[in-house]
Design a protein around this motif. Structure first.
Motif, PDB file in Angstrom:
ATOM      1  N   LEU A  10       0.906  -1.190   0.006  1.00  0.00           N
ATOM      2  CA  LEU A  10       0.119   0.103   0.078  1.00  0.00           C
ATOM      3  C   LEU A  10       0.903   1.229   0.064  1.00  0.00           C
ATOM      4  CD1 LEU A  10      -2.981   0.813   0.030  1.00  0.00           C
ATOM      5  CD2 LEU A  10      -2.906   0.882   2.452  1.00  0.00           C
ATOM      6  N   HIS A  11       1.929   1.207   0.657  1.00  0.00           N
ATOM      7  CA  HIS A  11       2.986   2.544   0.719  1.00  0.00           C
ATOM      8  C   HIS A  11       3.378   2.702  -0.693  1.00  0.00           C
ATOM      9  CE1 HIS A  11       7.009   4.145   1.909  1.00  0.00           C
ATOM     10  NE2 HIS A  11       6.036   5.069   2.480  1.00  0.00           N
ATOM     11  N   ASP A  12       3.708   1.700  -1.479  1.00  0.00           N
ATOM     12  CA  ASP A  12       4.410   1.982  -2.796  1.00  0.00           C
ATOM     13  C   ASP A  12       3.073   2.411  -3.518  1.00  0.00           C
ATOM     14  OD1 ASP A  12       6.849   1.078  -1.883  1.00  0.00           O
ATOM     15  OD2 ASP A  12       6.536  -1.071  -2.590  1.00  0.00           O
ATOM     16  N   LEU A  13       1.930   1.871  -3.450  1.00  0.00           N
ATOM     17  CA  LEU A  13       0.861   2.375  -4.482  1.00  0.00           C
ATOM     18  C   LEU A  13       0.505   3.903  -4.121  1.00  0.00           C
ATOM     19  CD1 LEU A  13      -1.267  -0.766  -4.313  1.00  0.00           C
ATOM     20  CD2 LEU A  13      -0.037  -0.050  -6.397  1.00  0.00           C
ATOM     21  N   THR A  14       0.459   4.079  -2.898  1.00  0.00           N
ATOM     22  CA  THR A  14      -0.020   5.623  -2.586  1.00  0.00           C
ATOM     23  C   THR A  14       0.914   6.634  -2.227  1.00  0.00           C
ATOM     24  OG1 THR A  14      -0.184   4.990  -0.252  1.00  0.00           O
ATOM     25  CG2 THR A  14      -2.122   4.123  -1.265  1.00  0.00           C
ATOM     26  N   LYS A  15       2.031   6.385  -2.720  1.00  0.00           N
ATOM     27  CA  LYS A  15       3.113   7.459  -2.626  1.00  0.00           C
ATOM     28  C   LYS A  15       2.699   9.045  -3.032  1.00  0.00           C
ATOM     29  CE  LYS A  15       5.827   6.196  -6.631  1.00  0.00           C
ATOM     30  NZ  LYS A  15       7.057   5.707  -7.218  1.00  0.00           N
ATOM     31  N   ASN A  16       1.924   9.109  -3.768  1.00  0.00           N
ATOM     32  CA  ASN A  16       1.409  10.324  -4.106  1.00  0.00           C
ATOM     33  C   ASN A  16       0.061  10.674  -4.154  1.00  0.00           C
ATOM     34  OD1 ASN A  16       3.995  11.155  -5.451  1.00  0.00           O
ATOM     35  ND2 ASN A  16       3.420   9.645  -7.192  1.00  0.00           N
ATOM     36  N   GLU A  17      -0.604   9.836  -3.023  1.00  0.00           N
ATOM     37  CA  GLU A  17      -1.945   9.977  -2.879  1.00  0.00           C
ATOM     38  C   GLU A  17      -2.053  10.402  -1.432  1.00  0.00           C
ATOM     39  OE1 GLU A  17      -3.207   6.393  -5.934  1.00  0.00           O
ATOM     40  OE2 GLU A  17      -3.213   6.318  -3.629  1.00  0.00           O
ATOM     41  N   LYS A  18      -2.997  11.435  -1.098  1.00  0.00           N
ATOM     42  CA  LYS A  18      -3.254  11.907   0.282  1.00  0.00           C
ATOM     43  C   LYS A  18      -4.313  11.297   1.197  1.00  0.00           C
ATOM     44  CE  LYS A  18      -1.749  16.706  -0.912  1.00  0.00           C
ATOM     45  NZ  LYS A  18      -2.030  18.354  -0.485  1.00  0.00           N
ATOM     46  N   ARG A  19      -5.371  10.745   0.470  1.00  0.00           N
ATOM     47  CA  ARG A  19      -6.317   9.849   0.928  1.00  0.00           C
ATOM     48  C   ARG A  19      -6.756   9.143   0.095  1.00  0.00           C
ATOM     49  NH1 ARG A  19     -10.053  13.921   1.706  1.00  0.00           N
ATOM     50  NH2 ARG A  19      -9.126  14.613   3.891  1.00  0.00           N
ATOM     51  N   VAL A  20      -6.944   7.696   0.657  1.00  0.00           N
ATOM     52  CA  VAL A  20      -7.437   6.539  -0.020  1.00  0.00           C
ATOM     53  C   VAL A  20      -8.538   5.733   0.742  1.00  0.00           C
ATOM     54  CG1 VAL A  20      -5.469   6.342  -1.520  1.00  0.00           C
ATOM     55  CG2 VAL A  20      -5.661   4.869   0.617  1.00  0.00           C
ATOM     56  N   LEU A  21      -9.401   4.926   0.193  1.00  0.00           N
ATOM     57  CA  LEU A  21     -10.343   4.062   0.481  1.00  0.00           C
ATOM     58  C   LEU A  21      -9.908   2.809   0.287  1.00  0.00           C
ATOM     59  CD1 LEU A  21     -14.149   4.546   0.926  1.00  0.00           C
ATOM     60  CD2 LEU A  21     -13.259   2.367   0.013  1.00  0.00           C
ATOM     61  N   LEU A  22      -9.897   1.786   1.272  1.00  0.00           N
ATOM     62  CA  LEU A  22      -9.541   0.403   0.871  1.00  0.00           C
ATOM     63  C   LEU A  22     -10.434  -0.469   1.732  1.00  0.00           C
ATOM     64  CD1 LEU A  22      -5.778  -1.052   1.301  1.00  0.00           C
ATOM     65  CD2 LEU A  22      -7.900  -2.295   1.912  1.00  0.00           C
ATOM     66  N   VAL A  23     -11.189  -1.188   1.018  1.00  0.00           N
ATOM     67  CA  VAL A  23     -12.144  -2.182   1.521  1.00  0.00           C
ATOM     68  C   VAL A  23     -11.276  -3.678   1.764  1.00  0.00           C
ATOM     69  CG1 VAL A  23     -14.232  -3.744   1.289  1.00  0.00           C
ATOM     70  CG2 VAL A  23     -13.853  -1.157   0.263  1.00  0.00           C
ATOM     71  N   SER A  24     -11.645  -4.168   2.948  1.00  0.00           N
ATOM     72  CA  SER A  24     -10.968  -5.287   3.675  1.00  0.00           C
ATOM     73  C   SER A  24     -11.938  -6.052   4.342  1.00  0.00           C
ATOM     74  CB  SER A  24      -9.638  -4.928   4.271  1.00  0.00           C
ATOM     75  OG  SER A  24      -8.996  -6.126   4.685  1.00  0.00           O
ATOM     76  N   HIS A  25     -11.554  -6.683   5.333  1.00  0.00           N
ATOM     77  CA  HIS A  25     -12.154  -7.849   6.210  1.00  0.00           C
ATOM     78  C   HIS A  25     -12.272  -7.745   7.598  1.00  0.00           C
ATOM     79  CE1 HIS A  25     -12.693  -9.900   2.242  1.00  0.00           C
ATOM     80  NE2 HIS A  25     -11.791  -9.306   1.944  1.00  0.00           N
ATOM     81  N   GLY A  26     -13.291  -8.154   8.408  1.00  0.00           N
ATOM     82  CA  GLY A  26     -13.314  -7.940   9.893  1.00  0.00           C
ATOM     83  C   GLY A  26     -12.128  -8.345  10.588  1.00  0.00           C
ATOM     84  N   ASP A  27     -11.583  -9.753  10.208  1.00  0.00           N
ATOM     85  CA  ASP A  27     -10.581 -10.190  11.239  1.00  0.00           C
ATOM     86  C   ASP A  27      -9.501  -9.624  10.959  1.00  0.00           C
ATOM     87  OD1 ASP A  27      -9.720 -11.766  13.302  1.00  0.00           O
ATOM     88  OD2 ASP A  27     -10.125 -13.668  12.296  1.00  0.00           O
ATOM     89  N   PHE A  28      -9.158  -9.410   9.452  1.00  0.00           N
ATOM     90  CA  PHE A  28      -7.991  -8.701   9.105  1.00  0.00           C
ATOM     91  C   PHE A  28      -7.510  -7.391   9.492  1.00  0.00           C
ATOM     92  CE2 PHE A  28      -4.786  -6.899   5.984  1.00  0.00           C
ATOM     93  CZ  PHE A  28      -3.877  -7.778   6.135  1.00  0.00           C
ATOM     94  N   ILE A  29      -8.771  -6.601   9.585  1.00  0.00           N
ATOM     95  CA  ILE A  29      -8.620  -5.172  10.144  1.00  0.00           C
ATOM     96  C   ILE A  29      -8.524  -5.282  11.594  1.00  0.00           C
ATOM     97  CG2 ILE A  29     -10.197  -3.216  10.415  1.00  0.00           C
ATOM     98  CD1 ILE A  29     -11.543  -3.546   7.885  1.00  0.00           C
TER      99      ILE A  29
END
Length: 228
Positions: free
Chosen positions: A161-180
Motif C-alpha cells: 500500500l505504501h508503494d501504491l499510494t506515494k502520491n495520494e493523500k487519502r484513499v479508501l480500501l475495503v478489507s475484512h473484519g478479522d484482518f482489520i
C-alpha cells in the motif's frame, strides 16, 4: 517524494455466510440485502469525502463493497479499482465454509480448554495469538494462518500500500473484519499489541495514517456510518 496518506479501511457488508454463521476467510459468499443497505449508509456518509484512489481485497464481497463506495462518491474521480490480495481476510484453511460454532469447538479442544463454541470466550482465556496457533493445529491440513504467517502478510500489505499510494493523500480500501481487527491489534494507538480488540462491524470505517517512511498507525477504529 512520499506523502503521508490517510487510509479509510472499510469492512465489507454482511454476506450470506455471515448470516448463516459459517466460517468465511478466503472463501466467498454474496452480500445480503441487509449488507447492501448498511453499505449504502456508509457510502452516503462518505459521498463528499475526496479520495485520490480506492482499493480493495481481491475477494468478491470486498470488490462489490468498494464499487458501492465508488458509485456513491460525488467528489472523487476514481478509475479502475486495484485489487490487493494482501488485504484478504484471515485464512481458516480446512474450516472454510464450515459451521462457525463447531469450528470454534475444535479450536478450543486443540487449545486444551474443552468444547467452547464462543470465539470471544476462547480468546479471553488463551489470548489472540494462542488462538491463531490453536486454529492451525485444529485444522486437519494445518493450512489456517497462524500468528507469524498473518503478521508477515500484514507487513507485506502495508508495504504494498505504501508503494501504491506515494502520491495520494487519502484513499479508501475495503478489507475484512478479522484482518482489520488484527491490523488494529498491531497498529492502533489504543492497543498494547498483545490483547484482542473488538471485532469491527460490517460497513464500519477504520482510519489509519500511512507515513512517508512507511510506518502505519490506526487513529480511529470501527466507526459506524452515523458517526462519520
Amino acid at each position: 517524494m512520499y506523502l503521508a496518506t490517510e487510509v479509510y479501511l472499510v469492512r465489507h457488508g454482511e454476506t450470506m455466510f455471515n448470516q448463516l454463521n459459517k466460517v468465511q476467510g478466503w472463501c466467498d459468499s454474496p452480500l445480503t440485502v441487509k449488507g447492501i443497505d448498511d453499505l449504502k449508509r456508509t457510502a452516503d456518509a462518505l459521498a463528499q469525502v475526496h479520495f485520490d484512489n480506492m482499493y480493495s481485497s481481491d475477494l468478491k464481497r470486498a470488490i462489490d463493497t468498494v464499487h458501492l463506495m465508488k458509485n456513491a462518491n460525488i467528489v472523487s474521480k476514481i478509475g479502475k479499482i486495484k485489487k490487493l490480495p494482501e488485504f484478504r481476510e484471515v485464512f481458516f484453511g480446512s474450516f472454510e465454509g464450515d459451521d462457525i460454532n463447531e469450528t470454534w469447538k475444535q479450536v478450543a479442544l486443540a487449545a486444551g480448554i474443552g468444547p467452547v463454541d464462543d470465539v470471544q470466550k476462547i480468546i479471553n482465556q488463551i489470548g489472540i495469538y494462542k488462538f491463531r496457533e490453536a486454529t492451525k493445529e485444529a485444522d486437519p491440513r494445518h493450512l489456517a494462518e497462524n500468528k507469524q504467517e498473518l503478521d508477515e502478510r500484514m507487513v507485506r500489505a502495508i508495504d504494498v500500500l505504501h508503494d501504491l499510494t506515494k502520491n495520494e493523500k487519502r484513499v479508501l480500501l475495503v478489507s475484512h473484519g478479522d484482518f482489520i481487527k488484527t491490523l488494529a491489534i498491531k497498529y492502533w494507538e489504543k492497543s498494547d499489541g498483545l490483547h484482542d480488540v473488538p471485532f469491527p462491524d460490517n460497513g464500519s470505517v477504520t482510519r489509519g495514517i500511512l507515513h512517508d517512511d512507511g510506518k502505519f498507525e490506526i487513529v480511529d477504529y470501527n466507526v459506524n456510518a452515523e458517526n462519520l
